[in-house]
Write a protein that holds these residues in place. Sequence first.
Motif, PDB file in Angstrom:
ATOM      1  N   TYR A  25       0.835  -1.211   0.000  1.00 35.75           N
ATOM      2  CA  TYR A  25       0.000   0.000   0.000  1.00 35.75           C
ATOM      3  C   TYR A  25       0.866   1.256   0.000  1.00 35.75           C
ATOM      4  O   TYR A  25       1.684   1.442   0.900  1.00 35.75           O
ATOM      5  CB  TYR A  25      -0.917   0.032   1.232  1.00 35.75           C
ATOM      6  CG  TYR A  25      -1.919  -1.097   1.223  1.00 35.75           C
ATOM      7  CD1 TYR A  25      -3.115  -0.983   0.533  1.00 35.75           C
ATOM      8  CD2 TYR A  25      -1.642  -2.295   1.870  1.00 35.75           C
ATOM      9  CE1 TYR A  25      -4.022  -2.034   0.490  1.00 35.75           C
ATOM     10  CE2 TYR A  25      -2.548  -3.354   1.836  1.00 35.75           C
ATOM     11  CZ  TYR A  25      -3.730  -3.206   1.138  1.00 35.75           C
ATOM     12  OH  TYR A  25      -4.627  -4.243   1.090  1.00 35.75           O
ATOM     13  N   ASP A  51      -0.156  -8.857  13.089  1.00 32.99           N
ATOM     14  CA  ASP A  51      -0.083  -9.817  11.984  1.00 32.99           C
ATOM     15  C   ASP A  51       0.961  -9.403  10.949  1.00 32.99           C
ATOM     16  O   ASP A  51       0.910  -8.297  10.407  1.00 32.99           O
ATOM     17  CB  ASP A  51      -1.458  -9.926  11.302  1.00 32.99           C
ATOM     18  CG  ASP A  51      -1.458 -10.990  10.221  1.00 32.99           C
ATOM     19  OD1 ASP A  51      -1.425 -12.182  10.579  1.00 32.99           O
ATOM     20  OD2 ASP A  51      -1.465 -10.634   9.020  1.00 32.99           O
ATOM     21  N   THR A 278      -2.659  -0.448   8.869  1.00 32.85           N
ATOM     22  CA  THR A 278      -2.327   0.966   8.664  1.00 32.85           C
ATOM     23  C   THR A 278      -0.894   1.260   9.069  1.00 32.85           C
ATOM     24  O   THR A 278      -0.320   0.553   9.887  1.00 32.85           O
ATOM     25  CB  THR A 278      -3.289   1.898   9.416  1.00 32.85           C
ATOM     26  OG1 THR A 278      -2.964   3.240   9.061  1.00 32.85           O
ATOM     27  CG2 THR A 278      -3.204   1.727  10.934  1.00 32.85           C
TER      28      THR A 278
HETATM   29  N1  LIG Z   1      -3.502 -13.867   4.672  1.00 36.17           N
HETATM   30  C1  LIG Z   1      -3.443 -13.122   3.595  1.00 36.17           C
HETATM   31  O1  LIG Z   1      -3.355 -13.614   2.472  1.00 36.17           O
HETATM   32  C2  LIG Z   1      -3.519 -11.626   3.723  1.00 36.17           C
HETATM   33  C3  LIG Z   1      -3.788 -10.841   2.592  1.00 36.17           C
HETATM   34  C4  LIG Z   1      -3.873  -9.457   2.772  1.00 36.17           C
HETATM   35  C5  LIG Z   1      -3.696  -8.896   4.026  1.00 36.17           C
HETATM   36  N2  LIG Z   1      -3.424  -9.687   5.110  1.00 36.17           N
HETATM   37  C6  LIG Z   1      -3.263  -9.134   6.475  1.00 36.17           C
HETATM   38  O2  LIG Z   1      -4.424  -8.413   6.807  1.00 36.17           O
HETATM   39  C7  LIG Z   1      -4.079  -7.088   7.206  1.00 36.17           C
HETATM   40  C8  LIG Z   1      -5.181  -6.115   6.841  1.00 36.17           C
HETATM   41  O3  LIG Z   1      -5.459  -6.108   5.448  1.00 36.17           O
HETATM   42  P1  LIG Z   1      -4.909  -4.997   4.471  1.00 36.17           P
HETATM   43  O4  LIG Z   1      -3.914  -4.145   5.203  1.00 36.17           O
HETATM   44  O5  LIG Z   1      -4.452  -5.704   3.253  1.00 36.17           O
HETATM   45  O6  LIG Z   1      -6.213  -4.181   4.078  1.00 36.17           O
HETATM   46  P2  LIG Z   1      -7.198  -3.201   4.903  1.00 36.17           P
HETATM   47  O7  LIG Z   1      -6.908  -3.253   6.341  1.00 36.17           O
HETATM   48  O8  LIG Z   1      -8.583  -3.506   4.437  1.00 36.17           O
HETATM   49  O9  LIG Z   1      -6.838  -1.783   4.278  1.00 36.17           O
HETATM   50  C9  LIG Z   1      -5.584  -1.184   4.389  1.00 36.17           C
HETATM   51  C10 LIG Z   1      -5.684   0.172   3.689  1.00 36.17           C
HETATM   52  O10 LIG Z   1      -6.652   0.980   4.369  1.00 36.17           O
HETATM   53  C11 LIG Z   1      -6.060   2.203   4.787  1.00 36.17           C
HETATM   54  N3  LIG Z   1      -6.667   2.556   6.091  1.00 36.17           N
HETATM   55  C12 LIG Z   1      -6.511   1.909   7.283  1.00 36.17           C
HETATM   56  N4  LIG Z   1      -7.268   2.495   8.238  1.00 36.17           N
HETATM   57  C13 LIG Z   1      -7.905   3.537   7.637  1.00 36.17           C
HETATM   58  C14 LIG Z   1      -8.818   4.524   8.106  1.00 36.17           C
HETATM   59  N5  LIG Z   1      -9.250   4.524   9.370  1.00 36.17           N
HETATM   60  N6  LIG Z   1      -9.265   5.457   7.225  1.00 36.17           N
HETATM   61  C15 LIG Z   1      -8.840   5.460   5.919  1.00 36.17           C
HETATM   62  N7  LIG Z   1      -7.989   4.524   5.419  1.00 36.17           N
HETATM   63  C16 LIG Z   1      -7.516   3.574   6.269  1.00 36.17           C
HETATM   64  C17 LIG Z   1      -4.568   1.941   4.854  1.00 36.17           C
HETATM   65  O11 LIG Z   1      -3.887   3.152   4.657  1.00 36.17           O
HETATM   66  P3  LIG Z   1      -2.373   3.408   5.143  1.00 36.17           P
HETATM   67  O12 LIG Z   1      -1.563   2.260   4.621  1.00 36.17           O
HETATM   68  O13 LIG Z   1      -2.053   4.709   4.499  1.00 36.17           O
HETATM   69  O14 LIG Z   1      -2.373   3.496   6.617  1.00 36.17           O
HETATM   70  C18 LIG Z   1      -4.383   0.967   3.693  1.00 36.17           C
HETATM   71  O15 LIG Z   1      -4.325   1.685   2.475  1.00 36.17           O
HETATM   72  C19 LIG Z   1      -2.760  -6.841   6.468  1.00 36.17           C
HETATM   73  O16 LIG Z   1      -2.039  -5.763   7.043  1.00 36.17           O
HETATM   74  C20 LIG Z   1      -2.085  -8.180   6.610  1.00 36.17           C
HETATM   75  O17 LIG Z   1      -1.492  -8.297   7.891  1.00 36.17           O
HETATM   76  C21 LIG Z   1      -3.343 -11.041   4.955  1.00 36.17           C
END
Ligand SMILES: NC(=O)c1ccc[n+]([C@@H]2O[C@H](COP(=O)([O-])OP(=O)(O)OC[C@H]3O[C@@H](n4cnc5c(N)ncnc54)[C@H](OP(=O)(O)O)[C@@H]3O)[C@@H](O)[C@H]2O)c1
Length: 314
Positions: A25, A51, A278
Motif C-alpha cells: 500500500y 499480523d 495501517t
Molecule cells: N492472509 C493473507 O493472504 C492476507 C492478505 C492481505 C492482508 N493480510 C493481512 O491483513 C491485514 C489487513 O489487510 P490490508 O492491510 O491488506 O487491508 P485493509 O486493512 O482492508 O486496508 C488497508 C488500507 O486501508 C487504509 N486505512 C486503514 N485504516 C484507515 C482509516 N481509518 N481510514 C482510511 N484509510 C484507512 C490503509 O492506509 P495506510 O496504509 O495509508 O495506513 C491501507 O491503504 C494486512 O495488514 C495483513 O497483515 C493477509
Amino acid sequence: MRQVPLGASEVGAIGLGCVGMSAEYDPSQQDDTRSLTVLRRAVELGVTLFDTADVYGPFVNEELVGRALGPHRAEVVIATKAGLVHDPDQGREVPNGRPDHLRAACEGSLRRLGVEVIDLYQLHRVDPAVPVEESWGAMAELVARGWVRHLGLCEVEIATLERAHAIHPVTSVQSELSLWTRGPLDEVVPWCERHHATFLPYAPLGRGYLTGTITHARFEQRDIRAGNPRFTDAAIAANRPLVDEIRAVASEVDATPAQVALAWLLGRSPRLVAIPGTKRRRYLEENVAAADLRLAPEHQRRLDALPPPVGERY
Ligand SMILES: NC(=O)c1ccc[n+]([C@@H]2O[C@H](COP(=O)([O-])OP(=O)(O)OC[C@H]3O[C@@H](n4cnc5c(N)ncnc54)[C@H](OP(=O)(O)O)[C@@H]3O)[C@@H](O)[C@H]2O)c1
C-alpha cells in the motif's frame, strides 16, 4: 478492549495488520521510524494481536515488527506466516508448502522477529502441489519443537480445514472478509465457532475502499491495488453506493465509515478478530476505537443489505 479467545490466550477484538508498513500500500509513504511509533502506540491502546508474514517486504516487515514489539514481548501475540515466496522470474508470490521450506522459513521468522517462540504460525496459502497433510504435519512438528505455539491457515475451504484439523488443531483461519467480501460468513466462520478457532478477517476495510477515502484509480506501480479489478476507475465509481450507505450509517452513529465497517464485522461472530492495516497513527486510533462501537440491529440490517460489489476481489 473486548477480548476474544485465540488458542490458549485472549486478544483484543481489533488487531493490527502490518503489511502496509513495508509493502503493498502506497510504497512511497512507507517510513520505518513512523511505523515503529504506530506499532508502539498500538500496544499502548491495548492492541495485542500483530499480523505479519515472511513474504511482506519480503522479510523486512518481520524485522520491523520484532524491533517494535521486543520490549513488549509478554503483552503481545505475534502472528506470522509462511508458505508464500516471492518469485522474481514470475514477478509475483507463489505457494511453497514443502516441509523443508516451512521448517527453514520458521527458523528465519524466529530470527527476524527476535523471539524464542512464534505465538501463531499461519500457512499463508495451501500449496496445490503439496498435500495439506504434509505442510500441516511439518508445522505441527514446529509446535512439538517449541518453536511455535499455535497454528492457523489462510484462504481455505471446509474440506481442507477438516483434513488439517484431523492432524493438529486449527487455532485460526485468516481470509478476506469485509462488507464487500462476505464468502467466509457462509461456512468458514461457523466452522471456526464450532471448533473453537478464531477467524481473522484480512482486508477488513476493503483495502481502504470502504473508508470512503478512495475516489480514483491513481495508485503507485507497486501498490497492490494497481492491478486489482475493484480498483479500476469504473469499479470505484460503480461501487460508490456501498460507500454512500456506510457513510450514511456512520453519520447516524457519530462514527467514521472505517469504524462502521469494522463494527459490522465484529458483530458477525464472537470468534472474530479484525486486523485492519495501517501505517498511520490517526487511522490506528480511529480503527481501535471501533472495538467499542455497537451497531443497532437496524444499522446492521442496512449494511447486511448492501448490494454485492462490482469487480472480483483479486
Ligand atoms: N492472509 C493473507 O493472504 C492476507 C492478505 C492481505 C492482508 N493480510 C493481512 O491483513 C491485514 C489487513 O489487510 P490490508 O492491510 O491488506 O487491508 P485493509 O486493512 O482492508 O486496508 C488497508 C488500507 O486501508 C487504509 N486505512 C486503514 N485504516 C484507515 C482509516 N481509518 N481510514 C482510511 N484509510 C484507512 C490503509 O492506509 P495506510 O496504509 O495509508 O495506513 C491501507 O491503504 C494486512 O495488514 C495483513 O497483515 C493477509
